[in-house]
Motif scaffolding. Structure first.
Motif, PDB file in Angstrom:
ATOM      1  N   UNK A   8       7.146 -11.693  17.931  1.00  0.00           N
ATOM      2  CA  UNK A   8       6.050 -11.249  17.078  1.00  0.00           C
ATOM      3  C   UNK A   8       6.335  -9.970  16.338  1.00  0.00           C
ATOM      4  N   UNK A   9       5.504  -8.945  16.539  1.00  0.00           N
ATOM      5  CA  UNK A   9       5.548  -7.774  15.665  1.00  0.00           C
ATOM      6  C   UNK A   9       6.203  -6.567  16.321  1.00  0.00           C
ATOM      7  N   UNK A  10       6.953  -6.760  17.396  1.00  0.00           N
ATOM      8  CA  UNK A  10       7.480  -5.616  18.142  1.00  0.00           C
ATOM      9  C   UNK A  10       8.370  -4.714  17.291  1.00  0.00           C
ATOM     10  N   UNK A  11       9.382  -5.293  16.634  1.00  0.00           N
ATOM     11  CA  UNK A  11      10.289  -4.489  15.803  1.00  0.00           C
ATOM     12  C   UNK A  11       9.524  -3.859  14.655  1.00  0.00           C
ATOM     13  N   UNK A  12       8.663  -4.666  14.061  1.00  0.00           N
ATOM     14  CA  UNK A  12       7.873  -4.201  12.930  1.00  0.00           C
ATOM     15  C   UNK A  12       7.077  -2.947  13.293  1.00  0.00           C
ATOM     16  N   UNK A  13       6.418  -2.974  14.435  1.00  0.00           N
ATOM     17  CA  UNK A  13       5.619  -1.822  14.855  1.00  0.00           C
ATOM     18  C   UNK A  13       6.503  -0.651  15.261  1.00  0.00           C
ATOM     19  N   UNK A  14       7.624  -0.981  15.902  1.00  0.00           N
ATOM     20  CA  UNK A  14       8.508   0.070  16.432  1.00  0.00           C
ATOM     21  C   UNK A  14       9.052   0.965  15.314  1.00  0.00           C
ATOM     22  N   UNK A  15       9.546   0.378  14.250  1.00  0.00           N
ATOM     23  CA  UNK A  15      10.156   1.178  13.179  1.00  0.00           C
ATOM     24  C   UNK A  15       9.154   1.478  12.058  1.00  0.00           C
ATOM     25  N   UNK A  16       7.856   1.365  12.381  1.00  0.00           N
ATOM     26  CA  UNK A  16       6.823   1.506  11.348  1.00  0.00           C
ATOM     27  C   UNK A  16       6.919   2.795  10.537  1.00  0.00           C
ATOM     28  N   UNK A  17       7.031   3.942  11.201  1.00  0.00           N
ATOM     29  CA  UNK A  17       7.017   5.218  10.480  1.00  0.00           C
ATOM     30  C   UNK A  17       8.279   5.409   9.641  1.00  0.00           C
ATOM     31  N   UNK A  18       9.397   4.941  10.186  1.00  0.00           N
ATOM     32  CA  UNK A  18      10.633   5.024   9.424  1.00  0.00           C
ATOM     33  C   UNK A  18      10.527   4.240   8.123  1.00  0.00           C
ATOM     34  N   UNK A  19       9.872   3.097   8.204  1.00  0.00           N
ATOM     35  CA  UNK A  19       9.732   2.276   7.006  1.00  0.00           C
ATOM     36  C   UNK A  19       8.940   3.015   5.930  1.00  0.00           C
ATOM     37  N   UNK A  20       7.810   3.604   6.341  1.00  0.00           N
ATOM     38  CA  UNK A  20       6.994   4.349   5.355  1.00  0.00           C
ATOM     39  C   UNK A  20       7.787   5.499   4.753  1.00  0.00           C
ATOM     40  N   UNK A  21       8.419   6.321   5.620  1.00  0.00           N
ATOM     41  CA  UNK A  21       9.040   7.552   5.145  1.00  0.00           C
ATOM     42  C   UNK A  21      10.368   7.302   4.423  1.00  0.00           C
ATOM     43  N   UNK A  22      10.993   6.131   4.663  1.00  0.00           N
ATOM     44  CA  UNK A  22      12.225   5.832   3.941  1.00  0.00           C
ATOM     45  C   UNK A  22      11.950   5.024   2.671  1.00  0.00           C
ATOM     46  N   UNK A  23      10.681   4.861   2.367  1.00  0.00           N
ATOM     47  CA  UNK A  23      10.325   4.264   1.081  1.00  0.00           C
ATOM     48  C   UNK A  23      10.246   2.749   1.057  1.00  0.00           C
ATOM     49  N   UNK A  24      10.359   2.093   2.231  1.00  0.00           N
ATOM     50  CA  UNK A  24      10.202   0.630   2.261  1.00  0.00           C
ATOM     51  C   UNK A  24       8.716   0.295   2.087  1.00  0.00           C
ATOM     52  N   UNK A  25       8.434  -0.822   1.457  1.00  0.00           N
ATOM     53  CA  UNK A  25       7.023  -1.238   1.412  1.00  0.00           C
ATOM     54  C   UNK A  25       6.560  -1.565   2.832  1.00  0.00           C
ATOM     55  N   UNK A  26       5.330  -1.221   3.147  1.00  0.00           N
ATOM     56  CA  UNK A  26       4.858  -1.557   4.498  1.00  0.00           C
ATOM     57  C   UNK A  26       3.462  -2.111   4.431  1.00  0.00           C
ATOM     58  N   UNK A  27       2.495  -1.237   4.177  1.00  0.00           N
ATOM     59  CA  UNK A  27       1.121  -1.707   4.189  1.00  0.00           C
ATOM     60  C   UNK A  27       0.815  -2.581   3.005  1.00  0.00           C
TER      61      UNK A  27
END
Ligand SMILES: [Zn+2]
Lengths: 74, 262
Positions: A55-74
């Motif tokens: 499910x969403x384990x990896x997605x949730x785990x690296x959540x902040x990195x995704x936002x701060x590294x400029x990946x689309x998230x929300x």
């Protein structure tokens, strides 16, 4: 080449002599690119686009990195 | 200098870059992420995605308060995992591309060609895509459009990176035909044209709604600083390592030439 003459005291190697043959580079590049792309997709893991069994384990785990590294998230 | 040398140096530089990016992201970025999540929880941007998340796409849950991974973990271990993974991947790839660039970028010596490759990587992978699709804090964006926004972002990054590779090919061709300066100008122009056309062709994403501008600005600056810290360390560490290897090799060859001359 003036360069080769002027630098003959220290070294006779010109930058072009250092070039690594493309046929030697190719397999590294293919593997490196594929590996890099899979990590990027995993980090950006959009639910639905790729399904990780748990499910969403990896997605949730690296959540902040995704936002701060400029990946689309929300 | 072999491909392996460059890959190992790149991975090492990437690891350092991941640490640097974590430090910047944690100190400068996390306060902004927390402010955005506080807003989200307070319901200031309510219609954004909490409701979408609950109804439309349940699997895409971003309810930070009751998430599977706690906020404390997301902002520390989770953040570090992300920056280290991306750092190592980008560092390794930059190392491999520096191996390709070795001896192929005009008369640039190994340290200079490596630094140029890292610079082009930073511009094409991070800076230019940021200008088109800047980072967004939590609470911005609808859960329904995440798939298309991700596709657009990856598409734009791909165009930008392929564009810079094509631009380098143009620059090398023009440099052979005329000389280095017109070659560089031709390459830079080619890249500018490619990304300008792509920026116009790709659709605009605007889902900010009523998100406070000051938090948005601070968040985006912190995100940009994180990316710049990562690329600065990749470039500096990789260049230093490549230069050290090159100097050693040069010294050995000079010694050999000296011995042969005796
Ligand atoms: Zn998010």
């Amino acid at each position: 080449m003036a360069h080769a003459i002027s630098s003959s005291t220290s070294s006779t190697v010109t930058p072009a002599d250092l070039a690594i043959p493309l046929r030697e580079l190719a397999p590294w590049l293919v593997l490196g690119t594929l590996f890099a792309m899979s990590v990027l997709v995993l980090i950006s893991s959009v639910q639905g686009a790729i399904t990780i069994p748990e499910g969403t384990a990896i997605h949730e785990w690296v959540h902040d990195g995704r936002h701060l590294l400029g990946f689309p998230c929300h | 200098m072999t491909t392996r040398t460059f890959l190992v140096h790149g991975l090492l530089a990437g690891l350092l870059a991941g640490v640097a990016a974590f430090v910047v992201a944690y100190t400068v970025g996390e306060p902004q992420v927390d402010r955005a999540i506080a807003l989200e929880s307070a319901g200031a941007t309510a219609d954004h995605h909490h409701e979408d998340g609950a109804t439309a796409s349940d699997s895409h849950s971003h309810s930070h308060d009751d998430a599977a991974v706690s906020r404390a973990t997301q902002s520390t271990l989770g953040l570090a995992t992300g920056t280290l993974a991306i750092g190592v991947v980008l560092g390794g790839l930059t190392g491999l591309l520096s191996a390709v660039g070795l001896g192929r970028l005009g008369s640039l010596r190994p340290a200079a060609s490596t630094a140029l490759v890292a610079l082009l990587g930073a511009v094409s992978f991070s800076v230019v895509p940021f200008l088109k699709y800047p980072a967004t804090p939590p609470a911005v964006g609808s859960g329904e459009t995440i798939d298309s926004r991700t596709a657009l972002w990856f598409g734009f990054v791909a165009v930008s990176v392929l564009g810079v590779l094509a631009a380098v090919a143009v620059a090398r061709w023009a440099a052979r035909r005329w000389s280095g300066v017109p070659g560089t100008i031709a390459g830079a122009t080619a890249y500018a044209v490619v990304v300008a056309v792509a920026a116009l062709a790709f659709p605009k994403v605007d889902e900010l709604g009523g998100f406070p501008a000051s938090i948005l600005w601070d968040f985006r600056i912190s995100s940009l600083l994180t990316l710049l810290a990562m690329w600065a360390v990749i470039g500096a560490a990789l260049t230093a390592l490549v230069d050290r290897t090159w100097r050693r090799q040069e010294a050995v060859e000079a010694q050999r030439a000296f011995a042969a001359a005796l």
